[in-house]
Design a protein around this motif. Structure first.
Motif, mmCIF file in Angstrom:
data_model
loop_
_atom_site.group_PDB
_atom_site.id
_atom_site.type_symbol
_atom_site.label_atom_id
_atom_site.label_comp_id
_atom_site.label_asym_id
_atom_site.label_seq_id
_atom_site.Cartn_x
_atom_site.Cartn_y
_atom_site.Cartn_z
ATOM 1 N N ILE A 1 0.849 -1.188 0.000
ATOM 2 C CA ILE A 1 0.000 0.000 0.000
ATOM 3 C C ILE A 1 0.889 1.244 0.000
ATOM 4 O O ILE A 1 1.674 1.453 0.921
ATOM 5 C CB ILE A 1 -0.913 0.025 1.246
ATOM 6 C CG1 ILE A 1 -1.795 -1.227 1.301
ATOM 7 C CG2 ILE A 1 -1.761 1.288 1.249
ATOM 8 C CD1 ILE A 1 -2.520 -1.409 2.610
ATOM 9 N N ILE B 1 -7.800 6.883 -0.971
ATOM 10 C CA ILE B 1 -8.480 7.458 0.189
ATOM 11 C C ILE B 1 -7.444 8.275 0.918
ATOM 12 O O ILE B 1 -6.252 7.955 0.889
ATOM 13 C CB ILE B 1 -9.078 6.404 1.144
ATOM 14 C CG1 ILE B 1 -8.021 5.448 1.670
ATOM 15 C CG2 ILE B 1 -10.253 5.697 0.509
ATOM 16 C CD1 ILE B 1 -8.477 4.687 2.876
ATOM 17 N N ALA C 1 -11.212 -0.199 1.003
ATOM 18 C CA ALA C 1 -11.034 1.001 1.824
ATOM 19 C C ALA C 1 -12.163 1.055 2.841
ATOM 20 O O ALA C 1 -13.312 0.734 2.523
ATOM 21 C CB ALA C 1 -11.061 2.260 0.945
ATOM 22 N N TYR C 2 -11.838 1.445 4.067
ATOM 23 C CA TYR C 2 -12.838 1.439 5.135
ATOM 24 C C TYR C 2 -12.667 2.668 6.036
ATOM 25 O O TYR C 2 -11.598 3.297 6.069
ATOM 26 C CB TYR C 2 -12.716 0.161 5.978
ATOM 27 C CG TYR C 2 -11.423 0.104 6.764
ATOM 28 C CD1 TYR C 2 -10.261 -0.422 6.193
ATOM 29 C CD2 TYR C 2 -11.331 0.617 8.060
ATOM 30 C CE1 TYR C 2 -9.064 -0.424 6.879
ATOM 31 C CE2 TYR C 2 -10.137 0.617 8.760
ATOM 32 C CZ TYR C 2 -9.012 0.093 8.151
ATOM 33 O OH TYR C 2 -7.812 0.105 8.841
ATOM 34 N N ILE D 1 -5.905 2.600 -3.776
ATOM 35 C CA ILE D 1 -6.687 1.380 -3.650
ATOM 36 C C ILE D 1 -7.183 0.970 -5.024
ATOM 37 O O ILE D 1 -7.709 1.790 -5.774
ATOM 38 C CB ILE D 1 -7.881 1.531 -2.678
ATOM 39 C CG1 ILE D 1 -8.826 0.341 -2.782
ATOM 40 C CG2 ILE D 1 -8.619 2.847 -2.838
ATOM 41 C CD1 ILE D 1 -9.790 0.227 -1.666
ATOM 42 N N MET E 1 -3.741 7.074 0.224
ATOM 43 C CA MET E 1 -3.330 5.696 -0.019
ATOM 44 C C MET E 1 -4.095 5.192 -1.236
ATOM 45 O O MET E 1 -5.313 5.397 -1.343
ATOM 46 C CB MET E 1 -3.645 4.809 1.188
ATOM 47 C CG MET E 1 -2.905 5.206 2.439
ATOM 48 S SD MET E 1 -3.034 3.960 3.734
ATOM 49 C CE MET E 1 -4.648 4.322 4.396
ATOM 50 N N ILE F 1 -9.173 5.958 8.748
ATOM 51 C CA ILE F 1 -9.527 5.398 7.442
ATOM 52 C C ILE F 1 -8.359 4.537 7.023
ATOM 53 O O ILE F 1 -7.212 4.815 7.380
ATOM 54 C CB ILE F 1 -9.800 6.471 6.371
ATOM 55 C CG1 ILE F 1 -8.603 7.372 6.156
ATOM 56 C CG2 ILE F 1 -11.066 7.238 6.665
ATOM 57 C CD1 ILE F 1 -8.667 8.131 4.861
ATOM 58 N N GLY F 2 -8.674 3.500 6.284
ATOM 59 C CA GLY F 2 -7.584 2.605 5.951
ATOM 60 C C GLY F 2 -7.858 1.786 4.711
ATOM 61 O O GLY F 2 -8.930 1.858 4.097
ATOM 62 N N VAL F 3 -6.823 1.022 4.346
ATOM 63 C CA VAL F 3 -6.907 0.098 3.216
ATOM 64 C C VAL F 3 -6.485 -1.278 3.709
ATOM 65 O O VAL F 3 -5.506 -1.422 4.447
ATOM 66 C CB VAL F 3 -5.975 0.557 2.064
ATOM 67 C CG1 VAL F 3 -5.900 -0.501 0.959
ATOM 68 C CG2 VAL F 3 -6.459 1.886 1.487
ATOM 69 N N LYS G 1 -3.128 -0.723 6.246
ATOM 70 C CA LYS G 1 -2.602 0.568 6.698
ATOM 71 C C LYS G 1 -3.775 1.480 7.006
ATOM 72 O O LYS G 1 -4.800 1.436 6.310
ATOM 73 C CB LYS G 1 -1.707 1.223 5.632
ATOM 74 C CG LYS G 1 -0.372 0.532 5.433
ATOM 75 C CD LYS G 1 0.544 1.296 4.499
ATOM 76 C CE LYS G 1 1.867 0.556 4.303
ATOM 77 N NZ LYS G 1 2.800 1.276 3.384
ATOM 78 N N SER G 2 -3.588 2.300 8.054
ATOM 79 C CA SER G 2 -4.675 3.217 8.398
ATOM 80 C C SER G 2 -4.106 4.582 8.789
ATOM 81 O O SER G 2 -2.937 4.700 9.154
ATOM 82 C CB SER G 2 -5.510 2.658 9.550
ATOM 83 O OG SER G 2 -4.758 2.674 10.756
ATOM 84 N N MET G 3 -4.941 5.590 8.686
ATOM 85 C CA MET G 3 -4.566 6.960 9.053
ATOM 86 C C MET G 3 -5.615 7.489 10.016
ATOM 87 O O MET G 3 -6.826 7.324 9.787
ATOM 88 C CB MET G 3 -4.509 7.852 7.817
ATOM 89 C CG MET G 3 -3.460 7.453 6.819
ATOM 90 S SD MET G 3 -3.197 8.707 5.546
ATOM 91 C CE MET G 3 -4.558 8.378 4.434
#
Lengths: 94, 94
Positions: free
Chosen positions: A2, A26, B87-88, A17, A15, B26-28, B13-15
């Motif tokens: 990623i 996102i 993505a979430y 996707i 990032m 938020i992340g992937v 990975k998330s931010m």
């Protein structure tokens, strides 16, 4: 893998996707004022927060909040004022 | 400063984002199988892609896609199978 992209001295991070529908990123924008250029047409969705945007050809800014969407033509640019940290999804159209 | 968190050898990975409503990330998630533990109750939203989730106390997995939401109780864990990069948004409740 990623990839994390950074802009404006780390005040905007995104990032990539690739989940089959449209290539997308996102990201998070910290409070501030930014101008983004586009190569492809972009579909921007506010995931959490708000973006006050002046789109190409428009003089008045508009504010978009959670779940709201705006589009930016290819090969143009748009100004964004971010009042609170905002998470977004950006989809790229061919 | 936007902090990027990495899990499962960089496959997730998330931010963090603090935009006033609920603390969130938020992340992937790349394709794969994961188990996540929770401290606080979590509200998970699929932004783009799909998550097949087995929630605590449930034997059957359920698949959530773009815009769909599921909740995970505090102090528990849940299994996730990710078929396509997803993505979430994860919101944390006190």
């Amino acid at each position: 893998m990623i990839t994390v992209n950074e802009y404006f001295d780390g005040k905007v991070k995104s990032m990539a996707i690739n989940s089959g529908s449209l290539p997308a990123t996102i990201g998070v924008m910290l409070a501030g004022d930014y101008t983004f250029g586009t190569d492809k047409k972009e579909i921007m969705t506010v995931v959490q927060g708000e973006l006050t945007v002046t789109l190409p050809g428009e003089s008045a800014a508009r504010t978009f909040r959670n779940g709201q969407v705006f589009e930016v033509p290819a090969n143009s640019s748009f100004d964004v004022t971010v009042a609170i940290d905002t998470a977004y999804l950006c989809q790229y159209c061919d």
